[in-house]
Design a protein around this motif. Structure first.
Motif, PDB file in Angstrom:
ATOM      1  N   TYR A  46       0.821  -1.204   0.000  1.00 31.91           N
ATOM      2  CA  TYR A  46       0.000   0.000   0.000  1.00 31.91           C
ATOM      3  C   TYR A  46       0.853   1.252   0.000  1.00 31.91           C
ATOM      4  O   TYR A  46       1.803   1.365   0.739  1.00 31.91           O
ATOM      5  N   GLU A  47       0.494   2.165  -0.839  1.00 33.10           N
ATOM      6  CA  GLU A  47       1.192   3.441  -0.872  1.00 33.10           C
ATOM      7  C   GLU A  47       0.220   4.534  -0.520  1.00 33.10           C
ATOM      8  O   GLU A  47      -0.963   4.444  -0.812  1.00 33.10           O
ATOM      9  N   ILE A  48       0.730   5.574   0.089  1.00 33.51           N
ATOM     10  CA  ILE A  48      -0.153   6.701   0.404  1.00 33.51           C
ATOM     11  C   ILE A  48      -0.504   7.433  -0.888  1.00 33.51           C
ATOM     12  O   ILE A  48       0.349   7.664  -1.720  1.00 33.51           O
ATOM     13  N   LYS A  49      -1.767   7.768  -1.003  1.00 37.88           N
ATOM     14  CA  LYS A  49      -2.181   8.489  -2.216  1.00 37.88           C
ATOM     15  C   LYS A  49      -1.454   9.824  -2.275  1.00 37.88           C
ATOM     16  O   LYS A  49      -1.218  10.462  -1.261  1.00 37.88           O
ATOM     17  N   ASP A  55      -0.305  20.819   1.630  1.00 35.83           N
ATOM     18  CA  ASP A  55      -1.553  20.532   2.333  1.00 35.83           C
ATOM     19  C   ASP A  55      -1.292  19.665   3.549  1.00 35.83           C
ATOM     20  O   ASP A  55      -1.733  19.931   4.650  1.00 35.83           O
ATOM     21  N   LYS A  56      -0.532  18.586   3.303  1.00 38.75           N
ATOM     22  CA  LYS A  56      -0.280  17.622   4.368  1.00 38.75           C
ATOM     23  C   LYS A  56       0.447  18.275   5.518  1.00 38.75           C
ATOM     24  O   LYS A  56       0.120  18.086   6.659  1.00 38.75           O
ATOM     25  N   GLU A  57       1.428  19.102   5.187  1.00 39.98           N
ATOM     26  CA  GLU A  57       2.201  19.701   6.267  1.00 39.98           C
ATOM     27  C   GLU A  57       1.340  20.597   7.104  1.00 39.98           C
ATOM     28  O   GLU A  57       1.490  20.675   8.311  1.00 39.98           O
ATOM     29  N   GLU A  58       0.401  21.267   6.467  1.00 44.19           N
ATOM     30  CA  GLU A  58      -0.511  22.106   7.233  1.00 44.19           C
ATOM     31  C   GLU A  58      -1.254  21.277   8.246  1.00 44.19           C
ATOM     32  O   GLU A  58      -1.285  21.585   9.417  1.00 44.19           O
ATOM     33  N   LYS A  59      -1.835  20.168   7.800  1.00 47.81           N
ATOM     34  CA  LYS A  59      -2.652  19.353   8.698  1.00 47.81           C
ATOM     35  C   LYS A  59      -1.820  18.771   9.824  1.00 47.81           C
ATOM     36  O   LYS A  59      -2.242  18.686  10.943  1.00 47.81           O
TER      37      LYS A  59
ATOM     38  N   PHE B  50     -11.620   9.513  10.959  1.00 46.02           N
ATOM     39  CA  PHE B  50     -11.921   9.202   9.553  1.00 46.02           C
ATOM     40  C   PHE B  50     -11.584  10.384   8.661  1.00 46.02           C
ATOM     41  O   PHE B  50     -10.936  10.251   7.625  1.00 46.02           O
ATOM     42  N   GLU B  51     -12.015  11.563   9.083  1.00 46.70           N
ATOM     43  CA  GLU B  51     -11.734  12.750   8.272  1.00 46.70           C
ATOM     44  C   GLU B  51     -10.250  13.018   8.163  1.00 46.70           C
ATOM     45  O   GLU B  51      -9.739  13.362   7.105  1.00 46.70           O
ATOM     46  N   LEU B  52      -9.560  12.856   9.279  1.00 46.14           N
ATOM     47  CA  LEU B  52      -8.122  13.101   9.279  1.00 46.14           C
ATOM     48  C   LEU B  52      -7.425  12.154   8.306  1.00 46.14           C
ATOM     49  O   LEU B  52      -6.578  12.566   7.514  1.00 46.14           O
ATOM     50  N   LEU B  53      -7.784  10.884   8.365  1.00 46.64           N
ATOM     51  CA  LEU B  53      -7.150   9.919   7.477  1.00 46.64           C
ATOM     52  C   LEU B  53      -7.423  10.261   6.016  1.00 46.64           C
ATOM     53  O   LEU B  53      -6.560  10.130   5.156  1.00 46.64           O
ATOM     54  N   ASN B  54      -8.642  10.709   5.751  1.00 44.79           N
ATOM     55  CA  ASN B  54      -8.989  11.115   4.385  1.00 44.79           C
ATOM     56  C   ASN B  54      -8.109  12.257   3.909  1.00 44.79           C
ATOM     57  O   ASN B  54      -7.573  12.240   2.810  1.00 44.79           O
ATOM     58  N   THR B  55      -7.999  13.261   4.785  1.00 43.25           N
ATOM     59  CA  THR B  55      -7.206  14.432   4.415  1.00 43.25           C
ATOM     60  C   THR B  55      -5.763  14.080   4.139  1.00 43.25           C
ATOM     61  O   THR B  55      -5.150  14.616   3.219  1.00 43.25           O
ATOM     62  N   LEU B  56      -5.219  13.189   4.930  1.00 37.54           N
ATOM     63  CA  LEU B  56      -3.814  12.845   4.757  1.00 37.54           C
ATOM     64  C   LEU B  56      -3.616  11.799   3.679  1.00 37.54           C
ATOM     65  O   LEU B  56      -2.495  11.401   3.410  1.00 37.54           O
ATOM     66  N   GLY B  57      -4.714  11.338   3.076  1.00 37.05           N
ATOM     67  CA  GLY B  57      -4.566  10.350   2.006  1.00 37.05           C
ATOM     68  C   GLY B  57      -4.258   8.971   2.529  1.00 37.05           C
ATOM     69  O   GLY B  57      -3.622   8.155   1.862  1.00 37.05           O
TER      70      GLY B  57
END
Lengths: 61, 815
Positions: A46-49, A55-59, B50-57
């Motif tokens: 599995y690879e991360i999409k 974006d990711k760094e913000e979160k 769930f939302e967090l996982l979605n956001t991070l892909g």
């Protein structure tokens, strides 16, 4: 049949080699955790999409 | 039919009815559903993850869950916790958690790991975190080793992990316990491997000799055998020698005595025979014996370790490791490591924290939950200069304390030390198997001496020596000795599968002897939570409900929590609360939208006699002086309590209730459970409880976690059924995971089955040893026969243990 002493000596030597390999591996900690590697083995595919890096760094922050 | 969460959701979209939470797989009922973006979850915690996982892909998390057929994972742990991890980035803390050789690496104990999907989630963190280089999780200890980069933002890991629904506890570096355990484990493995290599090669060489090798071959092979035996009887058998020395010093008999006896006799006499050029040499049997013994003990130990690994490596009872200390120079409170605290300093405790020190209260008042020491869950009010003990939880807003004792010199620290001492003596006392093995050895020894004398007279000394040696080797209860750890290992494992964690096999051995079972009342026989039993909440207006909810959310009192959980609805907008006040021992009051609400308790109650319910408190809600609502709170008996008590009484055990609660409540409970009045005790302090147990024999105490610490350690077996695993396993010998009392009955049954298995093994051992021993004395046993008979008897005993293991799959009809 005296060759048997040579073969005997060799086989003991080989056994000792394997024993030292095992001891080395144990001391390196390869046998400390026997459960996790079996789980990890199943997860490789599995690879991360792909999502934009910023974006990711913000979160994450 | 198996429902994976994703498919149950696809179906559900069509039916407009979701049956399982999309995140954790928990079943959904009409009341606990949360709707978010068209998906159903069981709680807001799950939906945010769930939302967090979605956001991070990271949605592959759910794919992995499906692939591995994992239906249910646990709920997110404390998603709304306000725990701050910023202190980990401070210099004065960093040294405690990172080591000098690896300054950027920190270990965390992770709560909430259940499956491979969790492993994947955590180990993928470095892929997107700007602070974390690598994460390596060990799923048997639940400890993650995390490597950070030069930014040194150690708090990023626990913060992130919290949002995924886990809880990360930072582990201190000098956790010697964990390091020592690892080294011990490695040493055991090396010993086993050396024994295996030597025993295996000796067997090959001996096979040659038994097949007729002669002359120089036999000599050289024999010499090689001797050389290969030396490391086994010295290095590999060392733990047994050490154990025998310490048991002799303590004047105790253990099962290691016959083991050492066999090893020494076998080796020394074989050595003597070798020097004489004799072929009565038993090196193969002795080394194989040592190998099998080491292997079976390792098996038992690895199971016991797995059980005790369910607690984090931290020594302190409290997961807290930092505290606010007053600095006189800067006139401020600073966050410092708990270990740096000295007596005489002043500290500040926040609402909801567990107090880690003994001290004197400096604030004018404080409301504390003293359940750790008194067993009472109802908060007590303390005034300025009152003594505060470590372990209490602060329910009121803030308190300042002057420290008198820290760490293990606190009252609870001393209590835990005593528990530790008691536990050590519990597991080192001799058990049935120890006594059996030693008596048997004595019998064998005496018979050997007598036989030597007799046979020397009848034949000659050297024949006598050989026969006696064969006799000792064959007749010693060796196979029994290593079938024993196997039996216990299997039983412990089975118990773990059912959610019963027993700390040690020695405890397990005591279980069949139990005659008196003591139950704590609150939290053990009852659910221990304040439940609202009667309340017409529907009659209240929406505004009133919202106001009451807003007010009660500010309090940590169990009554407040009960009210909140009853009238809480999702998506409720809560009004502002002004002037919130704790009215000590009475309740709370506050001002909302101009109205003064008072929520007070009233002790005048009469007990209704509905099954399973015990009313303890009445609450009156007043608005601007007028009573607008009344509610009744109480505790309820656990559903299976009566059934379990019944079963236990049928098993010939006396059931007692030991409680700190008042006479009425305890008598009521006893009546509903069918326990006689002679067997109940009420109003007892923890010390009195321990004394009552001490005065009784063959006791088993069932209680919940910290409240019953002294009682647990006085009882022969202490079983805790509630509370956190790590705390409970520190103070009791057994912990039952699912909070279900029926497991107490299971525990007794497993103990009985294990004992039956051991008895069966004992009888077989005796029969076999008598027959084989007699054969040996009459000269029918030679090294070859011994080498064959021993594995044979071992296999039979292992088979017998496994058969006993199968019997553990008992089915029971539900009540």
């Amino acid at each position: 049949m005296n060759i048997i002493f040579l073969t005997l000596g060799l086989s003991i030597a080989i056994a000792l080699v394997f024993l030292s390999a095992f001891i080395w591996a144990t001391k390196k900690g390869q046998y400390d955790d026997l459960t996790t590697p079996s789980e990890r083995m199943l997860l490789d595919d599995y690879e991360i999409k792909e999502i934009k890096k910023d974006d990711k760094e913000e979160k994450v922050k | 039919m198996k429902h994976t969460t994703a498919s149950s959701h696809r179906i559900s979209r069509d039916l407009i009815e979701a049956t399982h939470c999309l995140h954790c797989g928990e079943g959904l009922t009409l009341s606990n559903r949360v709707l978010s973006n068209g998906n159903y979850f069981c709680c807001s915690g799950c939906s945010s993850v769930f939302e967090l996982l979605n956001t991070l892909g990271l949605n592959d998390f759910y794919k992995i869950k499906e692939e591995q057929n994992i239906d249910k994972i646990g709920r997110p742990i404390d998603p709304e916790s306000t725990e701050e991890y910023g202190y980990l980035d401070q210099d004065n803390f960093i040294n405690q958690y990172t080591s000098v050789e690896y300054p950027l690496s920190m270990n965390f104990y992770i709560e909430g790991i259940h499956c491979g999907a969790c492993l994947w989630l955590l180990e993928r963190i470095p892929d997107y975190s700007p602070y974390i280089e690598s994460v390596c999780l060990n799923m048997s200890t639940n400890i993650a080793s995390v490597q950070f980069n030069e930014n040194k933002k150690f708090s990023s890991f626990p913060d992130l992990v919290k949002r995924f629904g886990y809880k990360a506890h930072p582990l201190k570096v000098e956790e010697e316990g964990q390091k020592l355990k690892k080294q011990e484990n490695q040493k055991s493995l090396i010993r086993i491997s050396v024994a295996a290599v030597c025993a295996g090669n000796i067997m090959l060489l001996s096979a040659a000799i038994y097949s007729g090798a002669e002359g120089i071959f036999a000599e050289q092979f024999g010499l090689l055998n001797l050389l290969l035996t030396l490391p086994v009887v010295t290095y590999c058998a060392l733990p047994f020698y050490k154990s025998v020395v310490s048991s002799i010093r303590a004047k105790r008999v253990t099962v290691d005595i016959p083991i050492v006896f066999v090893i020494l006799v076998g080796f020394l006499l074989s050595f003597y025979n070798f020097l004489r050029g004799n072929d009565q040499v038993y090196f193969d049997s002795v080394t194989a014996f040592v190998f099998l013994l080491l292997a079976s003990r390792y098996f038992l130990k690895s199971i016991q370790d797995r059980i005790s690994n369910k607690e984090p490596a931290s020594r302190s009872l409290f997961s807290q490791n930092k505290i606010l200390i007053w600095d006189n120079r800067n006139k401020q409170f600073f966050l410092e490591p708990l270990d740096d605290l000295r007596s005489g300093q002043r500290v500040k405790i926040n609402n909801g924290d567990r107090i880690p020190v003994d001290g004197k209260l400096l604030s004018p008042r404080a409301e504390l939950n003293l359940s750790v020491l008194t067993g009472e869950n109802i908060p007590q009010t303390l005034l300025k200069n009152d003594l505060i003990y470590a372990g209490s939880i602060l329910n009121s807003d803030q308190a300042t304390i002057e420290v008198t004792n820290t760490g293990s010199s606190t009252r609870i620290g001393k209590l835990l030390d005593e528990v530790e001492r008691n536990y050590k003596s519990k597991i080192s006392s001799s058990t049935y198997s120890d006594k059996f093995a030693t008596i048997f050895t004595l019998a064998v020894g005496i018979t050997a001496l007598i036989s030597f004398v007799i046979i020397s007279k009848v034949l000659d000394p050297s024949a006598a020596l050989n026969r006696v040696m064969a006799f000792v080797l064959i007749a010693c209860p060796c196979a029994f000795v290593f079938a024993l750890p196997l039996t216990f290992g299997l039983s412990l494992n089975k118990a773990v599968e059912k959610g019963i964690l027993v700390k040690s096999s020695k405890i397990f051995e005591k279980i069949p002897h139990i005659k008196n079972i003591f139950f704590d009342k609150t939290g053990t026989l009852t659910n221990g939570v304040y439940r609202i039993l009667k309340w017409d909440a529907q009659a209240l207006s929406k505004d009133d409900k919202a106001s009451i909810l807003a007010i009660e959310k500010k309090s940590n009192h169990p009554i407040a929590r009960a009210i909140v959980s009853r009238i809480s609805e999702p998506n409720m907008i809560l009004p502002n609360v002004i002037d919130f006040k704790h009215i000590y021992t009475k309740g709370v009051s506050a001002n909302v939208n101009g109205n003064v609400y008072e929520i007070l308790s009233d002790k005048n109650i009469d007990n209704t006699n509905e099954i399973n319910e015990i009313i303890t408190t009445k609450i009156i809600i007043k608005k601007d002086g007028q009573t607008i609502s009344e509610l009744y709170l109480g505790d309820s008996l656990k559903e299976d309590a009566k059934y379990v008590v019944n079963l236990l009484q049928k098993k010939d055990c006396k059931v007692h209730i030991l409680s700190g609660d008042n006479e009425n409540n305890v008598k009521n409970t006893a009546l509903k459970l069918g326990i006689g009045e002679r067997d109940i005790y009420w109003g007892k302090t923890p010390e009195e409880k321990a004394q009552i147990i001490n005065d009784s024999q063959n006791t088993l105490m069932v209680g919940d976690g910290l409240n019953d610490t002294s009682a647990f350690s006085s009882a022969d077996v202490g079983v805790s059924v509630q509370g956190s695993v790590e705390e409970s396993l520190k103070v009791s010998d057994t912990y039952i995971l699912n909070n279900s009392l029926i497991n107490v009955v299971d525990l007794l049954e497993y103990g009985a089955i294990a004992r039956d298995s051991i008895k069966r093994n004992t009888r077989f051992s005796v029969a076999y040893n008598v027959v084989a021993g007699t054969l040996a004395l009459f000269g029918y046993i030679n090294p070859l026969m011994a080498a064959v008979l021993m594995p044979l008897s071992s296999i039979l005993l292992i088979g017998s243990s496994l058969y006993g293991h199968n019997k553990l799959n008992i089915r029971r009809k539900t009540p």
